[in-house]
Design an enzyme around this catalytic site. Structure first.
Site, short mmCIF file in Angstrom:
data_model
loop_
_atom_site.label_atom_id
_atom_site.label_comp_id
_atom_site.label_asym_id
_atom_site.label_seq_id
_atom_site.Cartn_x
_atom_site.Cartn_y
_atom_site.Cartn_z
CG ASP A 54 -1.11 -20.10 8.99
OD1 ASP A 54 -1.56 -18.94 8.94
OD2 ASP A 54 -0.75 -20.73 7.97
CG ASP A 58 3.15 -20.91 13.83
OD1 ASP A 58 2.23 -20.14 14.13
OD2 ASP A 58 3.96 -20.69 12.90
CB SER A 103 -6.46 0.08 1.47
OG SER A 103 -5.32 0.27 0.75
CE LYS A 139 -3.89 7.13 4.61
NZ LYS A 139 -2.63 7.05 3.89
CE LYS A 324 -6.54 4.02 12.90
NZ LYS A 324 -5.26 3.56 13.44
CB CYS A 464 32.50 22.09 -16.32
SG CYS A 464 33.92 23.12 -16.66
CB CYS A 469 35.57 30.43 -14.73
SG CYS A 469 34.36 29.27 -14.05
S1 IVH Z 1 -4.94 2.36 10.20
C1 IVH Z 1 -6.81 -1.83 8.55
N1 IVH Z 1 -3.68 4.47 11.00
O1 IVH Z 1 -2.15 4.27 5.66
C2 IVH Z 1 -6.08 -0.62 8.05
N2 IVH Z 1 -3.07 3.58 8.87
O2 IVH Z 1 -4.35 2.74 3.82
C3 IVH Z 1 -5.86 0.32 9.18
N3 IVH Z 1 -1.25 4.80 7.77
O3 IVH Z 1 -0.20 2.14 4.38
C4 IVH Z 1 -4.85 1.32 8.85
N4 IVH Z 1 -0.95 6.32 9.35
O4 IVH Z 1 0.40 2.25 6.92
C5 IVH Z 1 -3.81 3.59 10.00
N5 IVH Z 1 -2.64 6.35 11.88
C6 IVH Z 1 -2.77 5.46 10.90
C7 IVH Z 1 -1.95 5.50 9.74
C8 IVH Z 1 -2.15 4.54 8.74
C9 IVH Z 1 -0.53 5.88 8.17
C10 IVH Z 1 -1.05 4.11 6.49
C11 IVH Z 1 -0.92 2.62 6.61
C12 IVH Z 1 -1.29 2.12 5.24
C13 IVH Z 1 -2.28 3.15 4.81
C14 IVH Z 1 -3.67 2.59 4.99
#
Ligand code: IVH
Length: 709
Positions: A54, A58, A103, A139, A324, A464, A469
């Site tokens: 990479d 770059d 995810s 979220k 987190k 219609c 009507c």
């Molecule tokens: S943290 C390393 N924070 O949820 C992954 N994700 O499964 C850390 N999402 O589609 C993700 N709000 O876009 C994080 N406050 C938030 C979030 C968030 C929405 C979504 C994210 C992803 C899914 C993660």
């Protein structure tokens, strides 16, 4: 695609460029560099088997960029550099995320969170009694976005895609106003960063958009999430801008200093990182409101629980919270599985579902005759709202779900503001359920005459075709007075229905000859409200022509097309003389609108209505608002591109830009070979340096600029 020998040469040449051994003149280097980069892109994206790192890629890319900056006249549209940040639209290019987008694991209650906390401690070799502090935030339920900034400038935006490859959507991200195009990361020693966030639309904006779409009988957006994710992938940035999207940033993907070393860890905690992003102008969950620093997992769980209770009052759709580990060094130590980080977890809210009984189906007719079936159900509470009426959209929806009268049905408002029927609970049927007979004749029509419904090939909607009507007229009048069309203040659906019942309104023309004396005598009215209504109607008579055209309820003639037509006529009735070609001559007017408008004005009843409207004082000619601002053809800056940098002393940035435009300049947002003039205020930044290095940009002080004006 590439032969073996050819590939060997391309590789060898690349290495020579990377070693800095190239002495060819620019005119020969440029095409070669481009073809080398194209080859490496192919290895990377197509064969998934790159031969350069990479970093090397770059470097090669930067050589091309630098050479092109010095010789802008040699830039070609197909150069690899012209993808990023260009306003060209077309299909999306796949781009690799430099750090994969993972995810999140899921949790559903305080016990799940406590288990998560124990696992984190195990990973970190900590005692169970130790306390870890957590950052908790919503979220967001929208579309994920990854923004790359280099040298304080937004250089790339991408969707999540499959987590490894995303789609490059820079031109769309650039019109989302909460995404800064520049941000002073360098203040924090950050040279190259990737930010992650979620693009969302406010629930009330979503509802308003759908109201406008319903009024125009356009298909509705299913929910805010789809509106946001679909919005990110529109072909035209102006359409993206129309969706009013916003981007919440929730973390750094990575961040490096000029030497390429990590510079995010030094920020200490996730909470502090978000504070910095707030300071840099990003839209970040507000601390103390949407996000918190919880001293331990129990406090984190309590915050999640509280938000579950108040999610309905929050302006954005959220499907849970994210917990987190706050300390970035601990995050790093906890690490990742191939699927999700070990230091974060989603706390998912319970789905908003309910079951009820489908009692009956009623039908509504729209202003162009679309028949919409509506389910009447046993009233049931769902996410704080009583539901007894749910749209079934069209016949196909009923068939596909195999819905029957008497069915128990599952309702949901997951990411959706509007409830919808997920499915019938077929296992609960006892045999008494009856099929829903789709009507042959217009089900709204209350007269003796039978009007068979019609369906255009390829369309889901039955219509219609001739309203005997008046029900369609009623809908047209409601649309005509609405905000999106003539915007008659104070005259909503309720009054229109009342006046219609009283026989005062038959067509839109009657809106302008209401019996105000009688209205004043109506119960609940009085002289004052009658006078107010008269005033609103009188004001609306002076509306720009596009509002009237839009308010005629011509199928597919939306706001934009109405505005275009209004710019091209002297009088509304000019349209009755136009040929199909004349319509199609206008850029952005397509054959459907052309045919529909032509047919509308071919009907003598419609022509007569326009004459009556004109006689009643309704404006039928283009006004100033209809005409686009004339192009400036005189002034010191005609034909020049201009950019401002640094803080101006005598004018605000905005004023300066307005005056420059009035003097013929076109304002651009970045320094490039295409820039003619750079006006420099105090404390100019990198733009000045870059302009000077190009050698083709004329630099003006604020005084010189004002003098030229
Ligand atoms: S943290 C390393 N924070 O949820 C992954 N994700 O499964 C850390 N999402 O589609 C993700 N709000 O876009 C994080 N406050 C938030 C979030 C968030 C929405 C979504 C994210 C992803 C899914 C993660």
């Amino acid at each position: 695609m590439y032969g073996k020998e050819e590939q060997r040469q391309l590789y060898a040449r690349s290495k020579e460029y990377l070693a800095g051994e190239m002495t060819l003149p620019p005119a020969e280097q440029l095409p070669e560099l481009r073809s080398l980069l194209r080859y490496h892109e192919w290895r990377y994206y197509v064969t998934d088997d790159p031969v350069l790192s990479d970093f090397e890629y770059d470097q090669l890319y930067k050589q091309l960029e630098t050479l092109e900056e010095a010789h802008p006249e040699l830039i070609t549209a197909d150069s690899p550099t012209q993808r990023v940040g260009s306003d060209l639209t077309g299909d999306f290019v796949s781009v690799p995320h430099l750090v994969p987008m993972l995810s999140l694991g899921n949790s559903y209650d305080a016990a799940d969170l406590a288990e998560f906390d124990r696992q984190v401690k195990r990973m970190l070799n900590m005692e169970e009694a130790a306390e870890i502090s957590y950052a908790v935030e919503p979220k967001f339920d929208g579309g994920t976005i990854a923004l790359v900034y280099e040298n304080d400038r937004l250089v790339r935006a991408a969707t999540r895609g499959n987590g490894v490859l995303g789609e490059e959507i820079t031109h769309n991200a650039r019109v989302i106003k909460s995404i800064p195009l520049t941000a002073a990361f360098s203040r924090f020693g950050l040279y190259r960063v990737e930010l992650r966030g979620e693009v969302v639309i406010r629930k009330d904006r979503f509802e308003r958009m759908n109201e406008a779409r319903a009024a125009s009988e356009l298909p509705l957006f299913a929910n805010p999430r789809n509106t946001a994710t679909g919005g990110l992938r529109m072909k035209s940035p102006t359409e993206v801008a129309d969706r009013n999207l916003e981007a919440f940033i929730y973390s750094f993907g990575f961040g490096t200093n000029e030497a390429g070393n990590d510079a995010v860890q030094a920020l200490g905690t996730h909470s502090h990182a978000l504070d910095i992003l707030t300071e840099l102008g990003f839209k970040v969950p507000v601390t103390g409101y949407e996000r918190t620093q919880a001293p331990d997992i129990a406090a984190a769980a309590a915050f999640c629980k509280r938000w579950e209770g108040q999610r309905e009052d929050y302006p954005y759709e959220i499907d849970g919270m994210v917990v987190k580990v706050d300390d970035l060094a601990l995050q790093e130590r906890a690490g990742y599985t191939s699927h999700h980080p070990r230091w974060a977890i989603a706390y998912k809210f319970a789905a908003r579902q309910a079951t009820t009984t489908l009692l009956d189906v009623e039908y509504q007719v729209g202003k162009i005759g679309t028949i919409t079936p509506v389910a009447k159900t046993e009233p049931v509470g769902l996410a704080g709202v009583m539901i007894s009426s749910v749209s079934l959209h069209n016949e196909d929806f009923i068939r596909e779900k195999d819905l029957r009268l008497g069915d128990k049905v599952l309702l949901e408002r997951a990411g959706d503001v509007i409830p919808y029927i997920v499915k019938p609970l077929a296992e609960l049927r006892d045999g008494s359920e009856r099929p829903i007979e789709w009507p042959v004749n217009c089900p709204v029509n209350q007269t003796e005459v039978e009007v068979p419904l019609m369906r255009a090939p390829g369309e889901a909607a039955w219509r219609c075709p001739v309203c005997v009507c008046g029900a369609q007229n009623l809908q047209r009048i409601i649309f005509h007075v609405s905000k999106v069309a003539m915007d008659i203040d104070g005259m909503g659906r309720r009054y229109v229905e009342q006046f219609y019942e009283l026989g005062w309104l038959h067509t839109i023309v009657d809106v302008y000859r209401l019996p105000y004396d009688e209205i004043a005598r109506l119960e609940g009215f009085g002289q004052r409200s009658s006078d107010n209504l008269r005033r609103s109607v009188e004001t609306a008579k002076g509306n720009p022509l596009w509002r009237l055209l839009h308010g005629l309820s011509i199928h597919h003639l939306g706001k934009k097309a109405s505005q275009l037509l209004a710019q091209h006529v002297e009088h509304a009735l000019d349209l009755s003389t136009w040929s199909e070609e004349q319509f199609l001559h206008i850029k952005d007017i397509g054959p459907t609108v052309a045919t529909n408008v032509r047919e509308y004005f071919a009907n003598p009843i419609h022509v007569e209505q326009i004459r009556e409207l004109e006689a009643l004082g309704v404006n039928v000619r283009p006004t100033d608002e209809d005409r686009p601002a004339a192009e400036v053809t005189e002034g010191p800056f005609v034909g020049k591109t201009m950019l401002f940098t640094g803080s101006l002393q005598q004018l605000s940035r905005k004023e300066a830009q307005e005056r420059a435009k009035a003097a013929g300049a076109r304002i651009v947002s970045a320094v490039s070979g295409k820039l003619d003039l750079l006006v420099v205020g105090e404390k100019p930044g990198s733009k000045l340096k870059k302009a000077q290095s190009l050698g083709t940009v004329r630099v003006l002080t604020e005084e010189e600029f004002l003098e030229l004006l």
